[in-house]
Design an enzyme around this catalytic site. Structure first.
Site, short mmCIF file in Angstrom:
data_model
loop_
_atom_site.label_atom_id
_atom_site.label_comp_id
_atom_site.label_asym_id
_atom_site.label_seq_id
_atom_site.Cartn_x
_atom_site.Cartn_y
_atom_site.Cartn_z
N GLU A 1 0.91 -1.32 -0.12
CA GLU A 1 0.00 -0.04 -0.06
C GLU A 1 0.88 1.14 0.07
OE1 GLU A 1 -2.93 -0.09 -0.62
OE2 GLU A 1 -4.15 -1.50 0.54
N GLY A 2 1.96 1.33 -0.74
CA GLY A 2 2.80 2.43 -0.61
C GLY A 2 3.85 2.09 0.06
#
Length: 811
Positions: A502-503
């Site tokens: 997620e990043g």
């Protein structure tokens, strides 16, 4: 008299700045003091008249809005447009996504603490609590993490079926479609509890309820798509995954090489069907090897102009059954000894009809915005919850192990070196859980907190890494020997997974938190940018004028507030009354003003270059993050009834975070490219130098003591984790051993005293217990109690061992 006048003028200027006076407030002050100083300076009449004329012209130019817009703001707007950094379409969509919540208050430099405390207390409904206590606890009891990760490399079939049958895949799906329709707070609570038992199960449960087909369908799907898929997803008849990341495009969505070509083709026996041929190669896709429904992001092109004049149609999302001819799934990645299903997927010229596009033709080209708006679930809920759940297990077990395990006849948890680790574990968990709950609350209040979700994801997973490292140190050899009795090792191995997904955290810290927050959460920057992009010249100048002069007043106010609060240490600031927390609210207000000032000066001095100054941006993001974490921690303390027993946890976590704020601001100033600006900022932010210190050793001792013995504070700290009551399990035995150790210590002391006097001769503990019983020193019942205590302590201390044939190379 001139000195007195200058002093009065300085006071007036500070007051005007502090209270964010309007432009006319400044002009009136200027028109008052300049003539007074001119008179006191005994200037000639001609010069005095010139000064009066200049003041009148200045008042007219700045005080009359239409004139100011023509002579000042329009010129400033042209300069602003030239220095405004270039932003790609995907960057712009990311900036536009989501909403501003408490981060806006923090960026204002004057957070409204009554507003914070007025937010509802995070809570669950009776239905949700029942599911958490029953179905979720039952699922946890079914999980054997060693069997899952070492033997099967997967969840057992009966666990998969239980997850599907009980609706764990449909927690976010409305009841109208057969889902559970749980709140974000409940979603977070379920993931937290499951993660305290098994990371594999937690990932399996959380992925279908975060960024994926269900959420995208709920927000953007057509009615037909919702009817077709949501019920099947809710019942577990479909297993979803979503494919975004590929070998050549991770965080840089604009570089996605996967593409779809609008064309006509054959589908299900029908000819000339309008659709697209999609080609992709994706990796790191959770649940892909077992998925029946594949969400896919790609760039869409229309070279034959079947949809209109545009050829490049932008990033688009589609939902494809994995049984579609040409879809390749089934192979697996092996992420750090975690057994959750994760793998690559690919396809070459796979034809799909147009109605496979999520939201239909109307949503073509809106894929990146759709994804950015839906990332809040993964960042706000799933990852903070999974990190917190694993850390609750670490805190509970470290406290018990530190009390049960002894060296030199002393519980290891009472050694000062171990106390340091226990203090960090307790303080970090207290703040992580506060941030987890408050961020989920934002989602339940209808927010899509893009900046706050990035803060929660980054800092919960990073603090989770610190907690598990400390926990491994406390356990020593117990922590590094793999086996069914090791409840920490898989958490330790799998921690980087949450940090990566997620990043990646490096990117999140250095580019996203402040980079996005500086535009979205700042009260004026976004308005200035929007005005600069407005094609209507009159409206653009009007809006820019209002934002520019509002920004000017805002910056002066924060400069004055930073200086005054820096001198007073924030004392005197009106905050919610509380002896225990008053100073924290005041210090946070002080540093919010300092942060707002530093952010404005950074944007002014560095301009578009700030985008490339990732280290400066990261440190400013650290300040914003710690302000948010502290806010959540203070709210938690109030929501839980201001428990006096929890004060050591509150004090440690707040003092640690405030010290980090000071260090981050100092890091900005030390490395600021403009040394002149850095000197001015330092004088305003730290007029009396750096005064904050880390939590004291004494405070750390108090935190460690809370973890080392049963009590309400320890229970609140680890509330929501799964705690087995079966003494045959490693965690259950440890908990039982803690209670047994505390109960038996008086008897142990009695036997030790008798040994020293020579009444007890046996060298081994069990023989000594029997000897004491036979000599009447202890009763038979007490002997049984001590023998059980010995068995529990031995079970806790021992580590697993294996025959060579039990450890094949492929395990």
């Amino acid at each position: 008299m001139t000195v007195l006048t200058l002093f009065v003028m300085l006071v007036v200027v500070m007051l005007l700045a502090f209270f964010r006076a309007s432009i006319w407030g400044w002009l009136l002050a200027l028109m008052t003091f300049v003539p007074i100083i001119a008179i006191q300076s005994r200037l000639s009449a001609d010069i005095f008249q010139i000064i009066i004329v200049v003041l009148a012209l200045l008042a007219a130019v700045l005080g009359i809005p239409p004139l100011r817009r023509v002579l000042v703001s329009s010129f400033a707007l042209k300069i602003f447009r030239r220095i405004l950094p270039q932003v790609s379409q995907t960057e712009q969509e990311a900036l536009d996504a989501g909403t501003v919540w408490w981060d806006g208050d923090l960026f204002s430099g004057a957070p409204n603490w009554h507003k914070l405390l007025g937010f509802p207390k995070p809570s669950l409904t009776a239905e949700e609590q029942s599911f958490l206590d029953n179905e979720t606890s039952t699922l946890c009891a079914m999980l054997d993490d060693w069997d899952i990760t070492h033997v099967r490399q997967d969840l057992p079939p009966h666990v998969w079926q239980f997850i599907k049958d009980k609706g764990f895949f449909g927690m976010i799906i409305p009841k109208a479609y057969g889902g559970l329709e749980f709140s974000a707070q409940m979603h977070s609570a379920v993931v937290t509890k499951v993660a305290s038992r098994s990371g594999t199960a937690a990932v399996t449960v959380m992925v279908p309820n975060s960024l994926g087909p269900a959420e995208l369908l709920l927000h953007y799907g057509t009615d037909a798509q919702k009817e077709k898929y949501l019920r099947r997803l809710a019942r577990g008849q479909e297993v979803p995954c979503f494919a975004l990341t590929g070998p050549f495009a991770g965080s840089d969505a604009g570089a996605i090489p996967d593409y779809g070509i609008v064309c006509r083709g054959e589908f299900n026996g029908q000819q000339n069907v309008l659709g697209l041929r999609v080609t992709w190669e994706k990796r790191y896709i959770t649940l892909a090897p077992v998925a029946t429904l594949l969400g896919l992001a790609f760039k869409l092109y229309d070279p034959e102009h079947l949809l209109g004049a545009e050829t490049s149609r932008g990033i688009t999302l589609a939902l494809i059954p994995t049984g579609t001819p040409g879809v390749n799934v089934g192979r697996r990645h092996f992420p750090l000894n975690s057994a959750f299903q994760n793998g690559p997927t690919s396809g070459k010229d796979v034809f799909i009809p147009m109605d496979y596009i999520i939201g239909g033709k109307e949503r073509i080209g809106q894929g990146w915005r759709m994804l950015m708006e839906c990332l809040a679930a993964g960042r706000s809920i799933s990852l903070p919850a999974s990190a917190t759940g694993g850390c609750k297990l670490a805190a509970r077990t470290c406290g018990a192990y530190g009390r049960v395990r002894k060296q030199f006849r002393t519980p290891i948890g009472k050694f000062e070196g171990v106390e340091e680790a226990l203090a960090r574990i307790g303080g970090n968990i207290y703040m992580m859980d506060a941030a987890r709950k408050m961020t989920a609350l934002a989602v339940d209040l209808g927010e899509k907190p893009s900046v706050i979700s990035a803060i929660a994801k980054y800092h919960c997973t990073e603090r989770g890494r610190a907690v598990i490292n400390d926990a491994m140190d406390v356990h020593g050899g117990k922590g590094i020997c793999m086996g069914p009795g090791n409840y920490l090792a898989r958490n330790y191995q799998q921690t980087p997974i949450g940090i990566t997904v997620e990043g990646a955290n490096i990117l999140t810290r250095s580019m996203m938190i402040f980079g996005q927050g500086a535009i979205r959460a700042h009260p004026y920057v976004l308005k200035e940018i929007q005005a600069a992009h407005d094609d209507d010249a009159a409206n653009a100048v009007k809006d820019f004028d209002a934002a520019l002069f509002g920004h000017f007043s805002f910056s002066l106010s924060n400069a004055a507030r930073a200086l005054i609060f820096g001198i007073t240490g924030g004392r005197g600031i009106p905050v919610p009354a509380s002896d225990a927390t008053r100073r924290y609210y005041q210090q946070l207000t002080r540093y919010a003003s300092a942060f707002a000032l530093a952010a404005d000066v950074s944007m002014l001095v560095l301009g578009g270059a700030l985008k490339r100054r990732e280290k400066i941006s990261a440190r400013l993001g650290d300040v914003l993050s710690q302000l948010y974490l502290c806010s959540a921690t203070l709210k938690r303390f109030e929501d839980e009834g201001r428990q006096a027993e929890d004060l050591p946890l509150l004090h440690w976590s707040m003092q640690d975070a405030l010290y980090k704020i000071q260090a981050a601001l100092d890091g900005v100033l030390q490395n600021f490219p403009s040394r002149f600006a850095a000197l001015i900022l330092r004088a305003l932010i730290f007029p009396l130098g750096k005064c904050l210190i880390p939590p004291s050793d004494h405070l750390g001792h108090q935190v460690a003591a809370l973890l080392l013995q049963p009590g309400a504070a320890r229970d609140r700290l680890t509330d929501g984790m799964y705690l087995p009551d079966d003494e045959s399990s490693a965690v259950g035995a440890l908990e039982a051993a803690l209670h047994s150790t505390l109960a038996c210590e008086p008897l142990q002391a009695k036997l030790e005293e008798e040994r020293k006097t020579g009444k007890l001769k046996a060298l081994e503990e069990l023989l000594r217990i029997a000897e004491a019983r036979d000599k009447g020193i202890i009763s038979a019942e007490q002997a049984l109690q001590l023998e059980r205590d010995y068995a529990l302590r031995r079970m806790v201390i021992m580590v697993d061992d294996f025959a060579p044939e039990q450890l094949p190379a492929n395990h």
